[in-house]
Design an enzyme around this catalytic site. Structure first.
Site, PDB file in Angstrom:
ATOM      1  N   ASP A 240       0.842  -1.204   0.000  1.00 61.57           N
ATOM      2  CA  ASP A 240       0.000   0.000   0.000  1.00 61.57           C
ATOM      3  C   ASP A 240       0.876   1.252   0.000  1.00 61.57           C
ATOM      4  OD1 ASP A 240      -2.387   1.421   0.065  1.00 61.57           O
ATOM      5  OD2 ASP A 240      -2.482   1.424   2.248  1.00 61.57           O
TER       6      ASP A 240
ATOM      7  N   GLU B 132       2.461   4.886  -4.138  1.00 60.59           N
ATOM      8  CA  GLU B 132       2.460   5.801  -5.308  1.00 60.59           C
ATOM      9  C   GLU B 132       3.816   6.468  -5.487  1.00 60.59           C
ATOM     10  OE1 GLU B 132       0.127   5.684  -2.893  1.00 60.59           O
ATOM     11  OE2 GLU B 132      -1.142   4.420  -4.138  1.00 60.59           O
TER      12      GLU B 132
ATOM     13  N   ASP C 168      -9.208   3.690  -2.184  1.00 60.45           N
ATOM     14  CA  ASP C 168     -10.153   4.127  -1.147  1.00 60.45           C
ATOM     15  C   ASP C 168     -11.441   4.687  -1.736  1.00 60.45           C
ATOM     16  OD1 ASP C 168      -8.143   3.325   0.503  1.00 60.45           O
ATOM     17  OD2 ASP C 168      -7.491   5.338   1.053  1.00 60.45           O
TER      18      ASP C 168
HETATM   19  C1  GLC Z   1      -4.831   3.436   2.795  1.00 55.88           C
HETATM   20  C2  GLC Z   1      -5.309   2.207   2.038  1.00 55.88           C
HETATM   21  C3  GLC Z   1      -6.362   1.492   2.843  1.00 55.88           C
HETATM   22  C4  GLC Z   1      -5.774   1.123   4.210  1.00 55.88           C
HETATM   23  C5  GLC Z   1      -5.262   2.360   4.902  1.00 55.88           C
HETATM   24  C6  GLC Z   1      -4.551   2.036   6.217  1.00 55.88           C
HETATM   25  O1  GLC Z   1      -5.844   4.373   2.909  1.00 55.88           O
HETATM   26  O2  GLC Z   1      -5.777   2.524   0.763  1.00 55.88           O
HETATM   27  O3  GLC Z   1      -6.807   0.353   2.170  1.00 55.88           O
HETATM   28  O4  GLC Z   1      -6.739   0.484   4.981  1.00 55.88           O
HETATM   29  O5  GLC Z   1      -4.363   3.060   4.072  1.00 55.88           O
HETATM   30  O6  GLC Z   1      -3.480   1.192   6.009  1.00 55.88           O
END
Ligand code: GLC
Length: 819
Positions: A409, A412, A487
């Protein structure tokens, strides 16, 4: 969790680029052929290189200064294209390079390119006024845009599938709670299709810089694409079938590895299951309610102060025991990993990262430091092979504890405390020794992180196929990871948009996609969650997720009525598992994704261009999710041919719109006439029990149809050595007999002995007899049939003939002989 207003400003700036500063490529002075299939064309100081890679695939590169930068690409893996027969002709003012399929016509005054098919019809051409141009480091090409040409692809884009009339930017960005017109998002796949009159071509602009695609927003009869650096370098795929374009594109950039079977089960996530007790409760929640599930995720709070590769020992005192117990209960554990390494000298990953020079550095040589969840962080340089290895090795303890899912995650990458919301553009990446700035590497950061993860885990657990999920990626990233659409929001609009987003990602080469089921932000309520889950059955990645501080969103949290519905929905996913796995194997072998827009299979059907809330899953299932609150029916387009409504086996003629009932518990689902659909018994997780029986439902089609079935151990790489079970099946329908022929099994994998139940639907009257390989099979009463029964029976209620046999691996023929 931060909005990128800076990004919006930059987007505006690049959207209004004044053409006046641009210099267009001039007249052709001459050309050479340095190698077979390669043409080097002089145009003033500039040079154009045309490579013929296949009869229908071309690469076009422009060097404004006449000097090409060394050839390098993060996306492209195929460079050894066999030589193609090519002829060259020079006419006054024209240079024509022809293969059997396509002529690349280069107009000389000034240089403009057109691609023509073998009948001389223009498939695509440079805009006569602007063509290819540059402005300092910026490059751009303008193309003519016929009034009836439409565009799909472009990777991850919110809004509708068809992109004509839009301006899009490629710059991987964390934009939580994005809307239908938010752009850019997390992933960059600069690849698209132009579709016109049932004919498709594709263009892949292999450029990792900030780039943009203006598909007729700035001008009514031109579209253009270009980037702020990195050169004009694109591939042209002549088609004409969309599937052919995609098959060629994925030949160039590679295909998805076959995923482990368990990753195609239901997956449950939330931010966060905070401690061991809650994780165990969630696991029990599934098993006690008999709702199947294969994966439980741990979001950022499992770590010690968000330090990657660590555990919060207070909340997770014995991770190996927890993960082991989950495994015994049939679950795999997946953990989130973010790229930011906390700048803390007491933390081993930071110390070893510094010692190994693994972090990105400012031009002055100091590590770039930016804030993410753990506070100040350094960022691994995934463009460096040694760093990827270091990163991968860091998973050792997690892998030893039994973790098998790797959720990448914030890659980017997202940085909270700088105006650009990402790494400073001047920060230097190794870039395999080329030492280039972040501006050149930004869009590949997420892909290279998932590569480091995939390769690392593959080395650590060599006997098992890794499962990686990523938020950011670039073209070709599907070689390492599945992807989800970030998200989103618990709204009907987002459910509707999710379909188009998954379709565009799928046709952009990423077949393993899904969305946060139920929506990440907000609370969906029972109906929206149930409808989203139904759609989720038909997204290869089927994962429920939620933001922190929101009500629970697990499938049983919406009252008993919806628990029953949601259980049946997830059961359907598991029943369809043999079909889903076969379709995913096909995607890994051919690039053709599970989720296919209608126009992919039916490019001549003009409705398909606009139709992005129904789709094909594989070749045989047509899915029309309900995306409206309170709906009890759903209207949809049935493509040509005949279709069976899955829930009743009612036959419909295609080629027009139909309205079907859509009660809360049913997603409108059709099966193609001619399909041979494999299903299995419901299990609580993918490897709970071998498939038994394997049910094959035969939907009668026109005279003859053909189908494929694939199975293997679902976990290891043994299939690469031939340990698979593949067989083709044919059905033939004539007035004198219905014949189903199982081909001999190919491959060496043998599932445990099992029954095969063949269901022939829509049979007009009880057959006189049923033959297996020429011998009559005995008819049995349905009520008398049990495991290992051999025989057949007819159900006059639903007009189905069922044949049950032990499975054999040789060729086998079943015939229904009418009275
Ligand atoms: C980001 C991710 C989400 C995750 C959050 C906390 O917003 O896109 O899926 O739950 O971070 O890690």
């Amino acid at each position: 969790m931060r909005r990128g207003c800076f990004i919006a400003v930059l987007m505006l700036v690049s959207a209004v680029t004044a053409y006046a500063q641009w210099q267009s490529v001039g007249d052709v002075a001459g050309f050479t052929t340095p190698r077979p299939g390669e043409f080097l064309i002089d145009a003033g100081a500039a040079k154009l290189r045309v490579n013929v890679l296949a009869a229908d695939v071309f690469r076009i590169r422009l060097a404004p200064s006449g000097r090409f930068t060394p050839d390098a690409s993060w996306a492209v893996i195929k460079t050894d294209w066999p030589q193609v027969e090519t002829s060259v002709r020079e006419d006054t003012g024209l240079l024509k390079i022809s293969t059997s399929d396509v002529t690349v016509e280069i107009r000389k005054h000034p240089l403009r390119i057109a691609f023509l098919d073998s009948r001389g019809i223009i498939i695509n051409q440079d805009d006569p006024r602007k063509g290819m141009a540059w402005n300092g480091d910026e490059v751009r090409v303008w193309k003519s845009m016929p009034g009836d040409e439409y565009y799909i692809g472009f990777g991850e884009k919110a809004g509708r599938m068809q992109r004509r009339g839009t301006h899009m930017t490629m710059w991987n960005s964390d934009i939580p709670a994005y809307g239908a017109d938010t752009d850019p998002l997390y992933e960059t796949i600069p690849f698209f299709y132009g579709i016109r009159n049932g004919r498709a071509y594709g263009i892949f602009f292999d450029n990792t810089f900030w780039s943009s695609f203006d598909m007729g927003k700035a001008s009514r009869d031109q579209y253009s694409f270009g980037a702020e650096g990195g050169g004009l370098d694109y591939y042209f795929f002549a088609g004409p079938a969309p599937q052919q374009v995609l098959s060629r594109f994925t030949e160039l950039v590679g295909r998805m590895p076959l995923p482990p079977l368990w990753s195609l089960g239901y997956q449950q996530c939330r931010w966060s299951y905070p401690n061991e007790a809650r994780v165990r409760e969630i696991a029990r929640g599934f098993r006690e309610r008999q709702i199947p599930c294969d994966v439980i995720y741990l979001d950022i709070d499992y770590m010690d102060g968000y330090r990657i590769f660590t555990w919060n020992r207070q909340n997770f005192p014995d991770p190996a025991r927890l993960v082991g117990d989950l495994r015994k209960d049939g679950f795999r554990t997946a953990v989130i990993v973010d790229p930011g390494i906390k700048a803390d000298t007491a933390y081993h990953a930071y110390r070893t990262g510094l010692a190994g020079s693994h972090f990105l550095k400012n031009p002055d040589g100091r590590p770039f430091i930016g804030k993410v969840w753990p506070g100040e962080c350094a960022f691994p340089d995934f463009s460096r092979a040694a760093t990827r290895t270091w990163w991968g090795e860091n998973f050792k303890a997690l892998a030893e504890a039994g973790v098998r899912g790797w959720w990448n995650d914030m890659n980017e990458p997202c940085v909270f405390d700088v105006p650009t919301k990402t790494i400073d553009l001047g920060v230097i990446h190794d870039d395999e020794g080329r030492k280039t700035p972040h501006s050149a590497n930004h869009n590949v950061y997420g892909m290279e992180m998932s590569r480091a993860t995939y390769e690392g885990v593959r080395a650590l657990v060599p006997g098992e196929r890794p499962f990686v999920l990523t938020r950011a990626s670039y073209a070709g990233g599907h070689r390492y990871s599945s992807a989800w659409t970030g998200d989103n929001i618990a709204s009907w609009e987002h459910l509707d948009m999710a379909i188009a987003m998954c379709l565009n990602l799928s046709v952009s080469g990423q077949p393993f996609v899904g969305t946060d089921i139920g929506g990440f932000f907000g609370y969906p309520g029972g109906e929206l969650f149930a409808r989203w889950l139904q759609f989720g059955v038909f997204t290869p990645l089927m994962r429920g997720h939620s933001v922190i501080n929101e009500k629970n969103k697990e499938p049983w949290e919406y009252g008993e009525e919806f628990t029953v519905i949601n259980r049946e929905t997830i059961n359907l996913r598991y029943r369809l598992q043999p079909y889903i796995y076969t379709v995913m194997e096909e995607a890994s072998a051919t690039g053709v994704p599970a989720m296919r827009p209608l126009l992919f299979a039916y490019p001549g059907d003009r409705n398909g261009i606009w139709n992005d809330n129904e789709f094909l899953f594989g070749e045989d299932l047509l899915v029309a999710p309900v995306v409206q609150a309170g709906a009890t029916t759903r209207s949809l387009r049935l493509p040509e041919g005949a279709w069976f409504y899955f829930w009743t086996n009612q036959r419909y003629e295609g080629g027009h719109d139909v309205t079907v009932p859509a009660p809360p518990e049913r997603i409108p689902l059709f099966v193609r006439a001619g399909a041979i659909l494999p299903t299995r018994q419901v299990v609580q997780h993918a490897d709970q029990a071998p498939i038994d029986p394997l049910t094959i439902t035969v939907y009668p089609g026109a005279l003859q149809s053909h189908s494929r079935y694939y199975e293997d151990d679902g976990l290891s790489f043994e299939f690469e050595k031939g340990a698979y079970f593949r067989r083709s099946t044919d059905q033939r329908n004539s007035p004198t007999a219905t014949t189903l022929t199982f081909g001999a099994v190919e491959g060496t994998y043998r599932p445990p002995r099992r029954d095969v139940v063949v269901r022939f639907v829509d049979v007009q009257g009880e057959p006189a007899s049923v033959e297996v390989d020429g011998s009559r099979l005995r008819s049995v009463a349905r009520s008398a049939a049990g495991k290992e029964t051999e025989g057949w029976w007819y159900d006059s209620g639903d007009r189905t003939v069922t044949v049950q046999l032990p499975e054999t691996t040789n060729e086998r023929r079943i015939r229904l002989l009418p009275k």
